[in-house]
Design an enzyme around this catalytic site. Structure first.
Site, PDB file in Angstrom:
ATOM      1  N   GLU A  11       6.611   1.705 -12.789  1.00 34.62           N
ATOM      2  CA  GLU A  11       7.107   0.701 -13.732  1.00 34.62           C
ATOM      3  C   GLU A  11       6.020  -0.274 -14.154  1.00 34.62           C
ATOM      4  OE1 GLU A  11      11.008   0.151 -10.885  1.00 34.62           O
ATOM      5  OE2 GLU A  11      10.054  -1.596 -11.736  1.00 34.62           O
ATOM      6  N   ASN A  54      15.746 -11.892  -5.869  1.00 37.90           N
ATOM      7  CA  ASN A  54      16.477 -11.011  -6.768  1.00 37.90           C
ATOM      8  C   ASN A  54      17.191  -9.951  -5.933  1.00 37.90           C
ATOM      9  OD1 ASN A  54      16.856 -10.276  -9.562  1.00 37.90           O
ATOM     10  ND2 ASN A  54      14.726 -10.915  -9.812  1.00 37.90           N
ATOM     11  N   CYS A  69       5.218   1.578  -1.751  1.00 33.10           N
ATOM     12  CA  CYS A  69       4.323   0.639  -1.071  1.00 33.10           C
ATOM     13  C   CYS A  69       4.492   0.798   0.435  1.00 33.10           C
ATOM     14  CB  CYS A  69       4.645  -0.798  -1.477  1.00 33.10           C
ATOM     15  SG  CYS A  69       3.512  -2.001  -0.741  1.00 33.10           S
ATOM     16  N   CYS A 100      10.441  -5.942  -8.580  1.00 32.06           N
ATOM     17  CA  CYS A 100       9.587  -4.761  -8.648  1.00 32.06           C
ATOM     18  C   CYS A 100      10.190  -3.565  -7.913  1.00 32.06           C
ATOM     19  CB  CYS A 100       8.181  -5.084  -8.140  1.00 32.06           C
ATOM     20  SG  CYS A 100       8.017  -5.251  -6.375  1.00 32.06           S
ATOM     21  N   SER A 133      -2.055 -10.060  -7.364  1.00 31.37           N
ATOM     22  CA  SER A 133      -1.138 -10.608  -6.364  1.00 31.37           C
ATOM     23  C   SER A 133      -1.217  -9.753  -5.106  1.00 31.37           C
ATOM     24  CB  SER A 133       0.281 -10.577  -6.923  1.00 31.37           C
ATOM     25  OG  SER A 133       1.211 -10.922  -5.935  1.00 31.37           O
ATOM     26  N   SER A 170       1.333 -13.734  -2.039  1.00 36.01           N
ATOM     27  CA  SER A 170       2.778 -13.700  -1.794  1.00 36.01           C
ATOM     28  C   SER A 170       3.014 -14.252  -0.398  1.00 36.01           C
ATOM     29  CB  SER A 170       3.291 -12.264  -1.903  1.00 36.01           C
ATOM     30  OG  SER A 170       3.221 -11.844  -3.240  1.00 36.01           O
ATOM     31  N   LEU A 171       3.338 -15.532  -0.343  1.00 42.62           N
ATOM     32  CA  LEU A 171       3.427 -16.216   0.958  1.00 42.62           C
ATOM     33  C   LEU A 171       4.819 -16.036   1.562  1.00 42.62           C
ATOM     34  CD1 LEU A 171       1.553 -17.964   2.723  1.00 42.62           C
ATOM     35  CD2 LEU A 171       2.612 -19.978   1.687  1.00 42.62           C
ATOM     36  N   HIS A 172       5.828 -16.515   0.874  1.00 44.70           N
ATOM     37  CA  HIS A 172       7.240 -16.304   1.205  1.00 44.70           C
ATOM     38  C   HIS A 172       7.737 -16.913   2.508  1.00 44.70           C
ATOM     39  CE1 HIS A 172       6.842 -13.863  -2.237  1.00 44.70           C
ATOM     40  NE2 HIS A 172       6.600 -12.717  -1.671  1.00 44.70           N
TER      41      HIS A 172
HETATM   42  N1  SAH Z   1       2.278  -6.159  -3.349  1.00 45.30           N
HETATM   43  C1  SAH Z   1       1.893  -7.302  -4.062  1.00 45.30           C
HETATM   44  C2  SAH Z   1       2.173  -7.225  -5.538  1.00 45.30           C
HETATM   45  C3  SAH Z   1       3.445  -6.575  -5.927  1.00 45.30           C
HETATM   46  S1  SAH Z   1       4.944  -7.394  -5.421  1.00 45.30           S
HETATM   47  C4  SAH Z   1       2.528  -8.547  -3.483  1.00 45.30           C
HETATM   48  O1  SAH Z   1       3.411  -8.406  -2.632  1.00 45.30           O
HETATM   49  O2  SAH Z   1       2.105  -9.623  -3.852  1.00 45.30           O
HETATM   50  C5  SAH Z   1       5.027  -8.602  -6.694  1.00 45.30           C
HETATM   51  C6  SAH Z   1       5.894  -9.799  -6.388  1.00 45.30           C
HETATM   52  O3  SAH Z   1       7.284  -9.448  -6.479  1.00 45.30           O
HETATM   53  C7  SAH Z   1       5.640 -10.349  -5.006  1.00 45.30           C
HETATM   54  O4  SAH Z   1       5.427 -11.747  -5.018  1.00 45.30           O
HETATM   55  C8  SAH Z   1       6.911  -9.966  -4.338  1.00 45.30           C
HETATM   56  O5  SAH Z   1       7.110 -10.754  -3.244  1.00 45.30           O
HETATM   57  C9  SAH Z   1       7.944 -10.092  -5.447  1.00 45.30           C
HETATM   58  N2  SAH Z   1       9.231  -9.479  -5.122  1.00 45.30           N
HETATM   59  C10 SAH Z   1       9.452  -8.330  -4.488  1.00 45.30           C
HETATM   60  N3  SAH Z   1      10.789  -8.129  -4.293  1.00 45.30           N
HETATM   61  C11 SAH Z   1      11.408  -9.191  -4.828  1.00 45.30           C
HETATM   62  C12 SAH Z   1      12.779  -9.582  -4.932  1.00 45.30           C
HETATM   63  N4  SAH Z   1      13.764  -8.821  -4.448  1.00 45.30           N
HETATM   64  N5  SAH Z   1      13.058 -10.759  -5.544  1.00 45.30           N
HETATM   65  C13 SAH Z   1      12.077 -11.534  -6.049  1.00 45.30           C
HETATM   66  N6  SAH Z   1      10.762 -11.213  -5.981  1.00 45.30           N
HETATM   67  C14 SAH Z   1      10.430 -10.060  -5.366  1.00 45.30           C
HETATM   68 FE1  SF4 Z   2       4.637  -3.986  -1.188  1.00 46.28          FE
HETATM   69 FE2  SF4 Z   2       4.443  -6.322  -2.545  1.00 46.28          FE
HETATM   70 FE3  SF4 Z   2       6.811  -5.070  -2.240  1.00 46.28          FE
HETATM   71 FE4  SF4 Z   2       5.660  -6.193  -0.125  1.00 46.28          FE
HETATM   72  S1  SF4 Z   2       6.407  -7.246  -1.967  1.00 46.28           S
HETATM   73  S2  SF4 Z   2       6.600  -4.150  -0.166  1.00 46.28           S
HETATM   74  S3  SF4 Z   2       3.521  -5.797  -0.529  1.00 46.28           S
HETATM   75  S4  SF4 Z   2       5.060  -4.315  -3.367  1.00 46.28           S
END
Ligand code: SAH
Ligand code: SF4
Length: 365
Positions: free
Chosen positions: A93, A308, A126, A351, A209, A232-234
């Site tokens: 995508e 999401n 991933c 994603c 990212s 991506s800290l979270h």
């Molecule tokens: N792997 C890398 C880049 C791809 S993920 C990373 O993790 O940074 C891109 C972004 O989408 C990241 O910040 C990830 O945390 C976010 N993401 C993934 N699943 C999500 C969801 N269910 N709701 C909101 N953001 C999400």
């Molecule tokens: Fe991979 Fe980024 Fe999704 Fe984590 S958030 S599983 S690192 S794509």
């Protein structure tokens, strides 16, 4: 002769050398690369002003990669998702995030308005296995080749309904996959998308990212190009972060943040942090205080994203009131933060979600 070489990834020097071996003048290099990156041709046959013999030579020597577009979701002016089918049948995508970019939190200045952003994938699936992520939940299949990364941009431009003006001005490497786990291919693809002879997108308009591959962040610091970096800290503590992001067990916060500091010192560039808000997990006042401390250390901007919902995941998006409180506490703590309210919640905006749904649809047929 190597038939697996993609024409998309040939540097002007390499292509000129090959042409010279065939006795063809060097000025053809520019012409060929204009067909690829400017006219976005999909085959050598389409390169009308190249002599037939040259087109035949090129076809027998190079692959002209272009993935078919399976579907596009969304409407004009909204987030749109593209689903591409790769040569081996795998699906990936890309997401088009429309201007004004200020709404997306991906860019920070008003001058960026009316600039569209394309979010591109770097892997099929991933391996990082983040608990909230559709891409992570479906496991790792393979890395994307440099041409498969570049082709997402060329494909979106090919789809562009307004062919008289460029569609994409910013790139975020935030689609499916962990970009720094596919480091060499990503760097090659970015260097071509950044090159004047290539897609000519400025390095400062490209954001990578990462979920936090600390050694690769240090390696990125040593690169010449000035790409932007987003982490991506979270979560603000190891206990909570390890619960939702297995990568944190390998590179805990201290290691990750030390690598970020090294990056910032070497590059002299600001880092931003992404923070998904998940109900009663990382949306608490103590996580917020921890986040404020981290953001202060880096003078970093925080992009807050309400979680999401992903099929099969038990997490919930916090109530609006909690999101509001978390955001205002950050601001009160002197932190620059934006809340990115996803407009595309009902078009599988997170994603990996569209791919998951499509694969399910296909397997049910
Ligand atoms: N792997 C890398 C880049 C791809 S993920 C990373 O993790 O940074 C891109 C972004 O989408 C990241 O910040 C990830 O945390 C976010 N993401 C993934 N699943 C999500 C969801 N269910 N709701 C909101 N953001 C999400
Ligand atoms: Fe991979 Fe980024 Fe999704 Fe984590 S958030 S599983 S690192 S794509």
């Amino acid at each position: 002769m190597n038939q697996s070489d993609s024409i998309l990834t040939q540097s002007p020097q390499a292509l000129t050398q090959q042409l010279a071996d065939w006795g063809i003048p060097s000025w053809r290099t520019k012409q060929i690369q204009e067909w690829i990156f400017h006219h976005r041709a999909v085959s050598f046959e389409a390169c009308a002003n190249l002599p037939k013999t040259l087109r035949e030579k090129l076809s027998s020597h190079y692959k002209f990669y272009s993935a078919p577009l399976l579907c596009v979701t969304g409407h004009e002016g909204e987030t749109r998702k593209f689903l591409w089918k790769l040569c081996d049948g795998n699906l990936i995508e890309s997401v088009l995030i429309p201007a004004p970019a200020a709404n997306t939190g991906h860019t920070s200045s008003n001058s960026e308005e009316n600039r569209n952003t394309l979010c591109i994938s770097t892997q099929v699936g991933c391996a990082c296995g983040c608990k909230f992520c559709a891409s992570g939940r479906s496991g790792f299949i393979r890395n994307l080749a440099p041409e498969e990364i570049i082709d997402q941009l060329l494909g979106a431009e090919r789809w562009n309904p307004h062919q008289n003006k460029r569609l994409i001005h910013n790139l975020v490497i935030m689609g499916m996959g962990e970009p720094l786990a596919n480091y060499e291919n990503l760097m090659k693809a970015l260097s071509i998308m950044n090159a004047e002879w290539g897609a000519n997108i400025g390095a400062r308009k490209i954001t990578i990212s990462t979920s936090g591959l600390a050694p690769k962040i240090r390696r990125l610091a040593a690169e010449e190009a000035q790409y932007r970096l987003s982490i991506s800290l979270h979560a603000a503590t190891d206990a909570v972060r390890s619960l939702i992001m297995p990568i944190n067990r390998k590179y805990p916060l201290k290691e990750l943040l030390d690598a970020c500091e090294a990056y910032q010192q070497t590059k002299g560039r600001m880092i931003s942090f992404e923070y998904i808000l998940i109900d009663r997990l990382n949306d608490t006042p103590s996580q917020c205080q921890g986040l404020i401390r981290i953001a202060h250390r880096f003078h970093a901007h925080i992009n807050l994203i309400p979680y999401n919902p992903v099929e099969g995941c038990d997490f919930k998006r916090p109530p609006q009131e909690t999101i509001r409180k978390f955001t205002s506490e950050l601001l009160a703590g002197g932190i620059s933060a934006t809340l990115r309210q996803e407009k595309g919640g009902n078009i599988d905006a997170a994603c990996g979600q569209l791919r998951l749904r499509k694969m399910k649809d296909l397997s049910e047929k």
